[in-house]
Design an enzyme around this catalytic site. Sequence first.
Site, PDB file in Angstrom:
ATOM      1  N   ALA A  31       0.848  -1.217   0.000  1.00  0.00           N
ATOM      2  CA  ALA A  31       0.000   0.000   0.000  1.00  0.00           C
ATOM      3  C   ALA A  31       0.874   1.254   0.000  1.00  0.00           C
ATOM      4  O   ALA A  31       0.566   2.243  -0.669  1.00  0.00           O
ATOM      5  CB  ALA A  31      -0.914  -0.010   1.207  1.00  0.00           C
ATOM      6  N   GLU A 110      25.274 -23.788 -10.533  1.00  0.00           N
ATOM      7  CA  GLU A 110      24.042 -22.990 -10.556  1.00  0.00           C
ATOM      8  C   GLU A 110      22.853 -23.859 -10.944  1.00  0.00           C
ATOM      9  O   GLU A 110      22.958 -24.651 -11.894  1.00  0.00           O
ATOM     10  CB  GLU A 110      24.167 -21.853 -11.587  1.00  0.00           C
ATOM     11  CG  GLU A 110      25.319 -20.923 -11.323  1.00  0.00           C
ATOM     12  CD  GLU A 110      25.619 -20.004 -12.502  1.00  0.00           C
ATOM     13  OE1 GLU A 110      24.754 -19.857 -13.391  1.00  0.00           O
ATOM     14  OE2 GLU A 110      26.741 -19.468 -12.558  1.00  0.00           O
ATOM     15  N   LYS A 112      19.864 -24.946 -12.996  1.00  0.00           N
ATOM     16  CA  LYS A 112      19.556 -24.593 -14.397  1.00  0.00           C
ATOM     17  C   LYS A 112      18.064 -24.259 -14.476  1.00  0.00           C
ATOM     18  O   LYS A 112      17.217 -25.134 -14.523  1.00  0.00           O
ATOM     19  CB  LYS A 112      19.899 -25.751 -15.321  1.00  0.00           C
ATOM     20  CG  LYS A 112      19.818 -25.386 -16.802  1.00  0.00           C
ATOM     21  CD  LYS A 112      20.472 -26.454 -17.675  1.00  0.00           C
ATOM     22  CE  LYS A 112      20.432 -26.082 -19.156  1.00  0.00           C
ATOM     23  NZ  LYS A 112      19.068 -25.982 -19.701  1.00  0.00           N
ATOM     24  N   LYS A 287      30.287 -24.447 -13.955  1.00  0.00           N
ATOM     25  CA  LYS A 287      31.186 -23.572 -14.718  1.00  0.00           C
ATOM     26  C   LYS A 287      32.532 -23.489 -14.002  1.00  0.00           C
ATOM     27  O   LYS A 287      32.570 -23.337 -12.772  1.00  0.00           O
ATOM     28  CB  LYS A 287      30.609 -22.156 -14.813  1.00  0.00           C
ATOM     29  CG  LYS A 287      29.214 -22.121 -15.406  1.00  0.00           C
ATOM     30  CD  LYS A 287      28.572 -20.744 -15.326  1.00  0.00           C
ATOM     31  CE  LYS A 287      27.139 -20.848 -15.776  1.00  0.00           C
ATOM     32  NZ  LYS A 287      26.419 -19.567 -15.718  1.00  0.00           N
TER      33      LYS A 287
HETATM   34  C1  LIG Z   1      27.282 -18.776 -19.925  1.00  0.00           C
HETATM   35  C2  LIG Z   1      26.948 -20.226 -20.247  1.00  0.00           C
HETATM   36  C3  LIG Z   1      27.078 -20.448 -21.754  1.00  0.00           C
HETATM   37  C4  LIG Z   1      27.899 -21.149 -19.515  1.00  0.00           C
HETATM   38  C5  LIG Z   1      25.533 -20.505 -19.785  1.00  0.00           C
HETATM   39  N1  LIG Z   1      24.603 -20.799 -20.708  1.00  0.00           N
HETATM   40  C6  LIG Z   1      23.322 -21.047 -20.313  1.00  0.00           C
HETATM   41  N2  LIG Z   1      22.452 -21.354 -21.324  1.00  0.00           N
HETATM   42  C7  LIG Z   1      23.055 -21.689 -22.630  1.00  0.00           C
HETATM   43  C8  LIG Z   1      22.215 -22.672 -23.340  1.00  0.00           C
HETATM   44  N3  LIG Z   1      20.860 -22.228 -23.448  1.00  0.00           N
HETATM   45  C9  LIG Z   1      20.110 -22.639 -24.520  1.00  0.00           C
HETATM   46  N4  LIG Z   1      18.823 -22.221 -24.587  1.00  0.00           N
HETATM   47  C10 LIG Z   1      18.073 -22.623 -25.626  1.00  0.00           C
HETATM   48  C11 LIG Z   1      18.611 -23.456 -26.622  1.00  0.00           C
HETATM   49  C12 LIG Z   1      19.939 -23.856 -26.500  1.00  0.00           C
HETATM   50  N5  LIG Z   1      20.683 -23.444 -25.439  1.00  0.00           N
HETATM   51  C13 LIG Z   1      20.228 -21.688 -22.262  1.00  0.00           C
HETATM   52  C14 LIG Z   1      21.119 -20.817 -21.449  1.00  0.00           C
HETATM   53  C15 LIG Z   1      22.959 -20.994 -18.934  1.00  0.00           C
HETATM   54  C16 LIG Z   1      21.669 -21.223 -18.430  1.00  0.00           C
HETATM   55  C17 LIG Z   1      21.445 -21.154 -17.056  1.00  0.00           C
HETATM   56  C18 LIG Z   1      20.073 -21.374 -16.522  1.00  0.00           C
HETATM   57  N6  LIG Z   1      19.109 -21.732 -17.366  1.00  0.00           N
HETATM   58  O1  LIG Z   1      19.841 -21.231 -15.315  1.00  0.00           O
HETATM   59  C19 LIG Z   1      22.544 -20.842 -16.186  1.00  0.00           C
HETATM   60  N7  LIG Z   1      22.376 -20.762 -14.843  1.00  0.00           N
HETATM   61  N8  LIG Z   1      23.780 -20.623 -16.695  1.00  0.00           N
HETATM   62  C20 LIG Z   1      24.001 -20.695 -18.020  1.00  0.00           C
HETATM   63  N9  LIG Z   1      25.264 -20.443 -18.457  1.00  0.00           N
END
Ligand SMILES: CC(C)(C)c1nc(N2CCN(c3ncccn3)CC2)c2cc(C(N)=O)c(N)nc2n1
Length: 328
Positions: A31, A110, A112, A287
Amino acid sequence: MMHQQMLDMIQQLNDYSYAYHVKDAPIVPDAEYDRIYRQLQEIETKHPNWIQPDSPTQRVGEKPDSGFANVAHTVPMLSLDNAFDNESLSDFDQRIRKLLKVDHITYCCEPKLDGLAISLRYEEGRLVRGVTRGDGLSGEDITSNIKTIYSVPMKLRTSTPPAVLEVRGEIYMPKEGFEKLNALAVEQGEKTFVNPRNAAAGSLRQLDPKITAKRPLVMCAYSIGYVEGWDQPKSHYEGLLQLSEWGFRINDLMAKAEGAQGCIDYYEMLNEKRVDLSYDIDGIVYKVDQIALQNQLGFIARAPRWAIARKFPAQEEMTRVLGVDFQV
Ligand SMILES: CC(C)(C)c1nc(N2CCN(c3ncccn3)CC2)c2cc(C(N)=O)c(N)nc2n1
């Protein structure tokens, strides 16, 4: 009402929004936020030429006149190689140690998040563009929809921002918001979404930002893409902590792990927690934490040699869609 008082109100509202949407720690009741927001709207109506780009009233604008433009990423958004079991995690770790001629690697682990990857561009600390991952080389300019998401800062929370900063993150819809959205859709005889990921994708593809603004979307940062005018930290993990200080949401389950065993332990821990999380995840992204080591390793094709994803079995998806509990 003086111009400075209006600027103070914008800062106050943005501080309240950061606490609520980024730190999950509201400092005033809704609010109180709404009261100041309405006051700001009145002032902006009286003095339109005072309106600031980072005012919270500027989050919901008009729809782009002709669809979403295609934009090339300054730095490609890579894809991820997959690991399916503990052995392939150990192989991943061993391969890296051999290539780097080191006997120990620290990883950043992390969750995903199961949403849509996007890239946000900030110039002199102000949000100028939001682009979907697309094919990794270029994506759609969805800036008008990105601005409606409260966990996307309109301005970095620093008086000394990098000249240019591109942040990569995932836009997702928490489970509770997804269930409420589908319940409303059923009530209104509209189509429902199969899962939060599709609901997030559908919400970001809306041409009208007023519709996107009504969808419970969250953005979580996971990487620094391109940056100018700033000395990036040596560690990926430190980089994400810096993003958090600048106003981005980062995942609170993110943690450093030592070697392959540390990654396996993290997998077991997160697999236990997964069912209780307020959002869908489809695995973990591991990573190499040291940026210098990442750069030495580079990437194969478009997947980094220094990162790998590991997927959980999709049992939850089957349960939700078919409403039966698959015990395989
Ligand atoms: C920076 C890097 C390349 C290592 C990287 N790449 C990611 N991804 C790439 C592939 N991606 C993708 N998406 C659609 C089709 C193909 N690849 C989707 C994002 C990451 C996705 C997440 C998450 N989802 O929480 C995350 N915590 N860290 C990421 N870190």
